[in-house]
Design an enzyme around this catalytic site. Structure first.
Site, mmCIF file in Angstrom:
data_model
loop_
_atom_site.group_PDB
_atom_site.id
_atom_site.type_symbol
_atom_site.label_atom_id
_atom_site.label_comp_id
_atom_site.label_asym_id
_atom_site.label_seq_id
_atom_site.Cartn_x
_atom_site.Cartn_y
_atom_site.Cartn_z
ATOM 1 N N HIS A 377 1.041 -1.141 -0.338
ATOM 2 C CA HIS A 377 -0.362 -0.222 0.077
ATOM 3 C C HIS A 377 0.603 1.282 -0.170
ATOM 4 C CE1 HIS A 377 -3.709 -1.711 0.962
ATOM 5 N NE2 HIS A 377 -3.169 -2.604 1.427
ATOM 6 N N LYS A 570 -8.847 13.506 5.689
ATOM 7 C CA LYS A 570 -7.760 12.302 5.533
ATOM 8 C C LYS A 570 -7.184 12.838 6.419
ATOM 9 C CE LYS A 570 -7.230 13.656 1.263
ATOM 10 N NZ LYS A 570 -6.859 12.733 0.278
ATOM 11 N N ARG A 571 -5.911 12.101 6.826
ATOM 12 C CA ARG A 571 -5.278 11.496 7.773
ATOM 13 C C ARG A 571 -4.414 12.605 7.379
ATOM 14 N NH1 ARG A 571 -5.115 8.176 12.337
ATOM 15 N NH2 ARG A 571 -2.760 8.853 12.003
ATOM 16 N N LYS A 576 0.162 13.917 2.081
ATOM 17 C CA LYS A 576 -0.725 14.459 1.453
ATOM 18 C C LYS A 576 -0.911 16.102 1.622
ATOM 19 C CE LYS A 576 -2.563 10.004 4.315
ATOM 20 N NZ LYS A 576 -3.236 9.966 3.047
ATOM 21 N N THR A 681 -8.772 6.860 -1.380
ATOM 22 C CA THR A 681 -9.989 6.539 -1.566
ATOM 23 C C THR A 681 -11.560 7.311 -0.966
ATOM 24 O OG1 THR A 681 -9.438 5.090 0.387
ATOM 25 C CG2 THR A 681 -9.596 3.501 -1.516
ATOM 26 N N LYS A 685 -14.680 8.224 -3.008
ATOM 27 C CA LYS A 685 -16.154 8.104 -2.310
ATOM 28 C C LYS A 685 -16.872 10.391 -2.915
ATOM 29 C CE LYS A 685 -14.175 5.724 0.639
ATOM 30 N NZ LYS A 685 -13.176 6.064 2.550
HETATM 31 O O1 H53 Z 1 -3.943 2.771 1.937
HETATM 32 C C1 H53 Z 1 -4.485 3.271 1.199
HETATM 33 C C2 H53 Z 1 -4.552 3.449 -0.118
HETATM 34 C C3 H53 Z 1 -3.963 4.976 0.206
HETATM 35 C C4 H53 Z 1 -1.986 5.283 1.671
HETATM 36 C C5 H53 Z 1 -3.144 3.798 2.759
HETATM 37 C C6 H53 Z 1 -2.394 3.309 3.476
HETATM 38 C C7 H53 Z 1 -2.619 3.093 5.238
HETATM 39 O O2 H53 Z 1 -3.115 3.792 5.297
HETATM 40 C C8 H53 Z 1 -1.401 3.007 6.162
HETATM 41 C C9 H53 Z 1 -0.394 2.507 5.910
HETATM 42 C C10 H53 Z 1 0.268 2.467 4.823
HETATM 43 O O3 H53 Z 1 0.977 1.859 4.026
HETATM 44 C C11 H53 Z 1 -1.445 2.653 3.373
HETATM 45 O O4 H53 Z 1 -1.934 5.847 1.918
HETATM 46 O O5 H53 Z 1 -2.529 5.667 -0.487
HETATM 47 O O6 H53 Z 1 -5.358 4.236 -0.463
HETATM 48 C C12 H53 Z 1 -5.565 1.608 1.126
HETATM 49 O O7 H53 Z 1 -4.453 1.177 -0.292
#
Ligand code: H53
Length: 844
Positions: A377, A570-571, A576, A681, A685
């Site tokens: 991810h 978002k976080r 970001k 994601t 949405k």
């Molecule tokens: O995963 C999402 C992606 C997003 C990515 C996120 C993610 C985390 O929330 C935590 C750890 C990590 O390595 C990645 O930042 O871009 O959409 C689902 O795939």
């Protein structure tokens, strides 16, 4: 223990079998029964909390009946199952979802109303199940919904944290973390005190040769902790399939505190063992995209993996099949590297417990007939998991030996393929030769999996050309694939935006689009339909009014629902780039201040809305939150600005708040430095709810653009392929700051938003320390593109057409499409057909 009722006594069981209730009267009867018996209350003291409890219990009973049937059906069919291993499941609320998925929300609404309650108030009583940080955890939740809705025999395995992600409070502009104890009352889980697994830690390994000369390893000593199963039913939409999410809770092996110590007056240490054991599943680590290498985290990972694999193997053994059939029966998906130990643990079970020899076992573990799949991810280096060898050695001595063996055999095969390439061996070794040595979990996951996937096209390409480049050479390109993320339209359209869902249903022949999102395509023909556009716009406005009320009630600030709502939730993370957004807001503020009254009249009013949590130890992210709040405090009360600009920070962003926020956006921001956001994601949405996007060419933004058309999205900024060169130039001193950004920084430095000292590290990271995230490089392009947004928004008629066309073209981003791709390309599993589907549209 066989606890099955003998054949000749089963008639009584069949006669009295629980049947799912269906009518409004039955629902009311169940609610009243639960109030009067389960809760020991009555109509004289039934508040909304009690009504929520009773309504949930009524739905839970219904789910569990279907859950039982589903499990029986799947056990009987004995086909291949999917196990989705995820340390995070960001589920949000369950009641609304259960009502919609079983198609009984209207029944419940009427029933509750007859009993004296408004359904919205009851739904709002529920505490979010927030066992996740951000995108990764929410993706797991969407996948569970899709797997059940598509009738896949699939289980989720996770940890039952006592404390989910912390609650965020904003005090004087700063984030403060408050623990999220969410289990006070949780009707959605079933403790399975009969399903308990012993999990071992620490100790040592004794090796010897048995009589047949076979090498034997015994892991002995150390401590045992018990894993207790808690099951949560996962209802599919419009299907009886109700899958299972099994969460493990830790408990001391003795179960009780030590009576001897207690009796001898040593009360404190008598409970210490118990507390130590319970600590394992006590808290979710609050970091998103950041690995901190803490021992307790590794303990959590092994605890959860060991219990889950034990459970999976136990279920397999019941079928009395040969070990060689294991890969035909089981597909395990590793959600990120967190469950990578499952690979090692399976090898350990096979060689140490089941007595297979290494090669035989490793063939089963890595069988190409679909066993482990690994989803990556992120490419961010700080998020890639590594564990120190000494820590591993102490906690999991036997696993470390097995990892060394896996690595040795792997490196031997690399050596055969690339003779003499020492650099290659050092680069791909699972053990990093650093001080201390480290275990590289992603490499272990690749070696032990038959497929590795990224989560959007750009991201899947990037992992093949950067962090996993050597592995493509070693294993060939077919091992690497892409499954672009998706979202469940049930929660993110039907549940979050009921009016829009209803309008779409009325034009597309019912709720079928919720099971086949490509049906949305039929909306294209309404993109210029006056009546339709009017209704569409009214719904957006109503959603904005709802958010405006929420903003008023939580922040005290009045915002104009006719203004352009610009949202970034978002976080909080430097990559970001919420800092880019807030600097843009300050730039807008400067521009407004410099305008004449006449000029101001021509400007489109905006509300800039932020939300998101910072990891508690991430100082820079907390500084960004602080700056946003301080800018809001100044701008929101400046009479020169009035309605033209409002800046809002929404406290404690979570899933249930996202359900209010997402349908209310005109534009949302997905502005990560190109090449850093794997997918994203929430971008999906927002578009699905009739909002447009301002974004970089990153993650799934690229595929969203391809689907909806580049006229319907506002893209800006440098491309991923140029990022490395730009960073390089920064580091060699030729970093010239964008002049507009300099003005923004000057204002911050004049203490306009409080003591500038508080923001020195933030501005400094850009001016003086290399601007790693390219904020200055992208600033001009960002500001210009925001001006285009202003212009476009003035033409409401065209804007609405854009949003309709976008929604019509979002079918690709359903998580159902993802799950079908995983099933076909990675898992090799088929859905289990259901004879009687619910019959869509019974609620229309
Ligand atoms: O995963 C999402 C992606 C997003 C990515 C996120 C993610 C985390 O929330 C935590 C750890 C990590 O390595 C990645 O930042 O871009 O959409 C689902 O795939």
């Amino acid at each position: 223990v066989e606890a099955s009722i003998p054949e000749h006594q089963r008639d009584a069981w069949k006669k009295f079998q629980a049947k799912p209730w269906v009518s409004k009267d039955d629902f009311e009867k169940e609610v009243v029964r639960h109030v009067e018996t389960t809760l020991a209350r009555s109509m004289f003291n039934c508040d909304e909390t009690a009504a929520y409890a009773a309504a949930s219990l009524a739905f839970r009973d219904r789910l569990i009946t279907e859950w039982n049937r589903t499990q029986q059906r799947q056990a009987f069919a004995d086909t291949k199952r999917v196990y989705y291993l995820s340390l995070e499941f960001l589920m949000g609320r369950a009641l609304d979802n259960a009502m919609l998925n079983v198609g009984l929300k209207n029944v419940a609404k009427e029933g509750l109303s007859e009993l004296g309650f408004r359904i919205e108030d009851i739904i709002n009583q529920e505490h979010d199940a927030a066992l996740g940080n951000g995108g990764l955890g929410r993706l797991a939740a969407c996948f569970l919904d899709s797997m059940a809705s598509l009738n896949f025999p699939a289980w989720g395995y996770g940890l039952r944290y006592k404390y989910g992600i912390f609650k965020q409070e904003i005090v004087d502009g700063y984030q403060v973390e408050v623990p999220d104890y969410w289990l006070d009352f949780n009707p959605w889980e079933f403790p399975r005190h009969d399903i308990v697994v012993d999990v071992q830690f620490y100790g040592g390994v004794r090796k010897y040769q048995d009589e047949d000369g076979k090498n034997v390893a015994v892991w002995e000593g150390g401590e045992i902790v018990k894993a207790v199963a808690y099951d949560v039913p996962i209802p599919g939409f419009n299907t009886p399939t109700t899958n299972n999410m099994r969460l493990w809770s830790s408990k001391a092996a003795s179960g009780e505190f030590d009576f001897q110590k207690f009796n001898s007056g040593d009360y404190e240490s008598s409970v210490a063992d118990q507390q130590r054991a319970e600590t394992i599943s006590a808290v979710l680590y609050p970091n998103d995209n950041l690995d901190r290498g803490k021992e307790l985290r590794l303990k959590q990972q092994y605890f959860w993996v060991a219990a889950s694999l034990y459970d999976i193997v136990r279920r397999f053994k019941k079928s009395k099949r040969a070990w060689s059939e294991f890969p035909d029966q089981i597909a395990i998906q590793l959600n990120d590297t967190h469950p990578t130990l499952a690979i090692v643990e399976l090898q350990r079970i096979l060689i140490d417990m089941e007595g297979l020899d290494w090669d035989e076992a490793w063939t089963i573990v890595t069988n190409t007939n679909q066993k482990f799949g690994y989803t990556n991810h992120t490419v961010l280096p700080e998020a890639l998991e590594k564990w120190s060898v000494p820590l591993f050695q102490n906690l999991l001595p036997r696993h470390l030996q097995i990892i060394y063996d896996i690595n040795m055999f792997f490196l031997q095969s690399v050596e055969r393929k690339f003779p003499g390439d020492r650099d290659m061996l050092a680069r791909v070794s699972i053990i990093e030769e650093s001080q201390p040595k480290m275990v590289r979990m992603a490499f272990l996951a690749i070696v032990g999996s038959h497929k590795v996937n990224g989560v959007a096209e750009l991201h899947s390409d990037l992992i093949k050309t950067t962090i996993f480049r050597d592995f493509v050479k070693i294993f060939g390109p077919d091992k690497f694939t892409n499954v672009t993320n998706g979202i469940t339209p049930r929660r993110w359209l039907h549940q979050a935006n009921p009016r829009l869902s209803e309008l779409i249903a009325s034009k597309t022949g019912g709720l079928g689009f919720l099971k086949d999102l490509n049906v949305l395509n039929e909306l294209e023909k309404f993109a210029d339909d006056k009546e339709f556009k009017k209704e569409w716009a009214e719904i957006k406005y109503a959603n904005k009014v709802k958010l405006a009320k929420y903003i008023k009630s939580t922040t005290g600030v009045t915002v104009n629902p006719s203004a352009l709502f610009d949202i970034q939730v978002k976080r909080i993370h430097e990559y970001k780039r919420q800092q880019l957004n807030i600097f843009g807001v300050i730039h807008r503020y400067l521009t407004i201040k410099a305008m004449t009254a006449e000029e101001r009249k021509k400007l489109a009013p905006r509300v800039s809305i932020f939300g998101g949590k910072a990891a508690p130890g991430y100082w820079m992210a907390k500084t960004i939150i602080h700056l946003i709040n301080n800018v809001g405090a100044v701008v929101n009360k400046d009479p020169d600005v009035g309605d033209l600009l409002k800046v809002i920070f929404l406290e404690d962003y979570n899933v249930s708040k996202a359900e209010i926020i997402t349908p209310a956006s005109d534009i949302s921001e997905h502005i990560s430095t190109a090449g850093t956001e794997a997918s994203g994601t929430s971008n999906m949405k927002f578009v699905l709810n009739g909002g447009l996007i301002i974004g970089t060419c990153d993650g799934a933004n690229i595929e969203i653009t391809r689907e909806i058309g580049e006229n319907n999205i506002f893209l800006f900024g440098n491309l991923a392929e140029d990022v490395e060169d730009l960073r390089h130039t920064h580091n060699y001193g030729s970093h010239t700051m964008d002049p507009d950004l300099v003005k923004v920084f000057d204002l911050i430095k004049s203490d306009a938003f409080g003591d500038a000292g508080a923001f020195g590290a933030l501005t400094g990271s850009i001016e003086d320390h290399g601007d790693y995230y390219l904020v200055s490089d992208d600033f001009h392009s960002y500001i210009e593109t925001q001006a285009l947004v202003d212009e476009a928004y003035k033409n409401q008629d065209e804007w609405i057409t854009k949003t309709i066309l976008s929604v019509a073209r979002m079918g690709f981003f359903s998580s159902d499409r993802c799950i079908n791709e995983y099933a076909e390309m990675i898992w090799n599993v088929e859905p289990l057909p259901i004879e009687k589907e619910g019959g869509l549209g019974k609620e229309e």
